[in-house]
Design a protein around this motif. Structure first.
Motif, PDB file in Angstrom:
ATOM      1  N   PRO A 152      86.391   1.651  11.332  1.00 39.89           N
ATOM      2  CA  PRO A 152      85.351   0.730  11.821  1.00 39.89           C
ATOM      3  C   PRO A 152      85.688  -0.716  11.468  1.00 39.89           C
ATOM      4  O   PRO A 152      86.178  -1.005  10.370  1.00 39.89           O
ATOM      5  CB  PRO A 152      84.082   1.195  11.085  1.00 39.89           C
ATOM      6  CG  PRO A 152      84.370   2.610  10.690  1.00 39.89           C
ATOM      7  CD  PRO A 152      85.843   2.672  10.425  1.00 39.89           C
ATOM      8  N   LEU A 186      83.708  -2.888  10.728  1.00 39.91           N
ATOM      9  CA  LEU A 186      82.833  -3.288   9.626  1.00 39.91           C
ATOM     10  C   LEU A 186      83.528  -3.184   8.283  1.00 39.91           C
ATOM     11  O   LEU A 186      83.162  -3.898   7.336  1.00 39.91           O
ATOM     12  CB  LEU A 186      81.560  -2.426   9.639  1.00 39.91           C
ATOM     13  CG  LEU A 186      80.476  -2.758   8.613  1.00 39.91           C
ATOM     14  CD1 LEU A 186      80.016  -4.209   8.758  1.00 39.91           C
ATOM     15  CD2 LEU A 186      79.305  -1.801   8.744  1.00 39.91           C
ATOM     16  N   GLN A 189      76.453   1.741   6.508  1.00 41.36           N
ATOM     17  CA  GLN A 189      76.372   1.445   7.936  1.00 41.36           C
ATOM     18  C   GLN A 189      77.625   1.926   8.668  1.00 41.36           C
ATOM     19  O   GLN A 189      77.545   2.421   9.804  1.00 41.36           O
ATOM     20  CB  GLN A 189      76.182  -0.058   8.145  1.00 41.36           C
ATOM     21  CG  GLN A 189      76.087  -0.496   9.598  1.00 41.36           C
ATOM     22  CD  GLN A 189      74.935   0.152  10.345  1.00 41.36           C
ATOM     23  OE1 GLN A 189      73.901   0.474   9.751  1.00 41.36           O
ATOM     24  NE2 GLN A 189      75.095   0.363  11.644  1.00 41.36           N
ATOM     25  N   ALA A 190      78.788   1.791   8.027  1.00 44.09           N
ATOM     26  CA  ALA A 190      80.025   2.288   8.644  1.00 44.09           C
ATOM     27  C   ALA A 190      79.958   3.798   8.824  1.00 44.09           C
ATOM     28  O   ALA A 190      80.412   4.342   9.848  1.00 44.09           O
ATOM     29  CB  ALA A 190      81.225   1.901   7.780  1.00 44.09           C
ATOM     30  N   ARG A 205      77.244   5.518   9.319  1.00 40.70           N
ATOM     31  CA  ARG A 205      76.308   5.760  10.414  1.00 40.70           C
ATOM     32  C   ARG A 205      76.976   5.522  11.766  1.00 40.70           C
ATOM     33  O   ARG A 205      76.740   6.268  12.725  1.00 40.70           O
ATOM     34  CB  ARG A 205      75.079   4.861  10.253  1.00 40.70           C
ATOM     35  CG  ARG A 205      74.256   5.149   9.004  1.00 40.70           C
ATOM     36  CD  ARG A 205      73.068   4.220   8.895  1.00 40.70           C
ATOM     37  NE  ARG A 205      72.154   4.382  10.025  1.00 40.70           N
ATOM     38  CZ  ARG A 205      71.057   3.656  10.189  1.00 40.70           C
ATOM     39  NH1 ARG A 205      70.749   2.706   9.298  1.00 40.70           N
ATOM     40  NH2 ARG A 205      70.273   3.861  11.232  1.00 40.70           N
ATOM     41  N   GLU A 206      77.801   4.488  11.853  1.00 38.79           N
ATOM     42  CA  GLU A 206      78.505   4.209  13.108  1.00 38.79           C
ATOM     43  C   GLU A 206      79.467   5.340  13.463  1.00 38.79           C
ATOM     44  O   GLU A 206      79.579   5.738  14.635  1.00 38.79           O
ATOM     45  CB  GLU A 206      79.257   2.883  13.000  1.00 38.79           C
ATOM     46  CG  GLU A 206      78.364   1.656  12.936  1.00 38.79           C
ATOM     47  CD  GLU A 206      79.157   0.373  12.831  1.00 38.79           C
ATOM     48  OE1 GLU A 206      80.410   0.443  12.862  1.00 38.79           O
ATOM     49  OE2 GLU A 206      78.546  -0.702  12.718  1.00 38.79           O
ATOM     50  N   ALA A 252      77.525   8.487  14.496  1.00 38.16           N
ATOM     51  CA  ALA A 252      76.934   8.280  15.824  1.00 38.16           C
ATOM     52  C   ALA A 252      77.984   8.417  16.915  1.00 38.16           C
ATOM     53  O   ALA A 252      77.673   8.822  18.049  1.00 38.16           O
ATOM     54  CB  ALA A 252      76.270   6.914  15.893  1.00 38.16           C
ATOM     55  N   ALA A 253      79.237   8.089  16.596  1.00 35.06           N
ATOM     56  CA  ALA A 253      80.333   8.211  17.558  1.00 35.06           C
ATOM     57  C   ALA A 253      80.905   9.618  17.604  1.00 35.06           C
ATOM     58  O   ALA A 253      81.848   9.881  18.362  1.00 35.06           O
ATOM     59  CB  ALA A 253      81.433   7.207  17.226  1.00 35.06           C
TER      60      ALA A 253
END
Length: 237
Positions: free
Chosen positions: A88, A90, A140-141, A143-144, A147-148
């Motif tokens: 990511p 991020l 957050q990374a 979660r990304e 989600a992917a």
């Protein structure tokens, strides 16, 4: 196994270099009261606090733990069911935040011996805020990625990513507890600057070490470490 040996050798070299600059080889029976004897550079230095020695022993254990995990990563990556996962963007922001947090603590370490609270307080607060930002960014990374579709049990690469970043995050969280306590003490009305010096010093050492570990892990996830490992294996063989 070669990766483990290389990593442990690097940690041992750093610890030996640091300990060589301390008074671990002094002869306390030659010291009287609180009189400080000059070292081989002719500079009076106090004895090394036991808690600092304990921290370096702990960091040696942590380094061995991560070296074993990284070695397992490389061995598992050679399997047929391994396929990489994207890094990511991020993580670049998170890495910058962790590096700036470590730099802020270095600033605090420089100000603490002088008792400059007007500089020490913002330095500690900045380091704490950036470290918290790093942890929030790591979550957050995660979660990304989930989600992917890059979930924990999807393939071994995913599992190692979550395991290594989670293990590193837990160690950052432990350091945050100490740093938060030190920062709160620094903002107290009756604070004595000299009583903060050791806490700031320990937090700085811990932060620098965890930054170094994260840079290694980031290079691992980004694929930059593969060429280095291949080179090491070639030199060893």
């Amino acid at each position: 196994m070669s990766v483990v040996l290389i990593f442990l050798a690097a940690i041992a070299a750093i610890m030996i270099w640091w300990l060589s600059g301390q008074r671990l080889t002094s002869k306390p029976w030659l010291e009287t009261g609180s009189v400080l004897l000059p070292d081989h550079h002719g500079v009076d230095r106090p004895p090394v606090p036991a808690v600092k020695i304990g921290l370096f022993v702990f960091l040696g254990v942590v380094g061995a733990l991560f070296s074993l995990a990284v070695s397992a990563y490389f061995m598992r990556a050679a399997s047929a069911d391994w396929w990489g996962m994207p890094v990511p963007r991020l993580l670049w922001v998170n890495t910058t935040a962790l590096a700036l947090s470590s730099a802020a603590l270095q600033w605090a370490k420089r100000e603490a011996p002088q008792g400059r609270m007007e500089s020490l307080r913002p330095a500690l607060a900045t380091a704490l805020a950036l470290a918290v930002f790093f942890l929030a960014g790591q979550i957050q990374a995660w979660r990304e990625l989930t989600a992917a579709g890059y979930v924990l049990a999807d393939n071994p690469a995913n599992s190692f990513f979550y395991m290594l970043t989670g293990l590193h995050g837990l160690h950052i969280l432990g350091g945050l507890a100490v740093l938060a306590h030190t920062t709160v003490r620094a903002f107290a009305a009756d604070v004595q600057p000299e009583r903060l010096r050791l806490s700031v010093d320990l937090s700085t050492i811990y932060s620098h070490f965890m930054l170094a570990v994260w840079l290694l892990l980031f290079a691992l996830f980004a694929g930059w470490a593969n060429d280095f490992v291949d080179l090491c294996r070639t030199l060893i063989s």
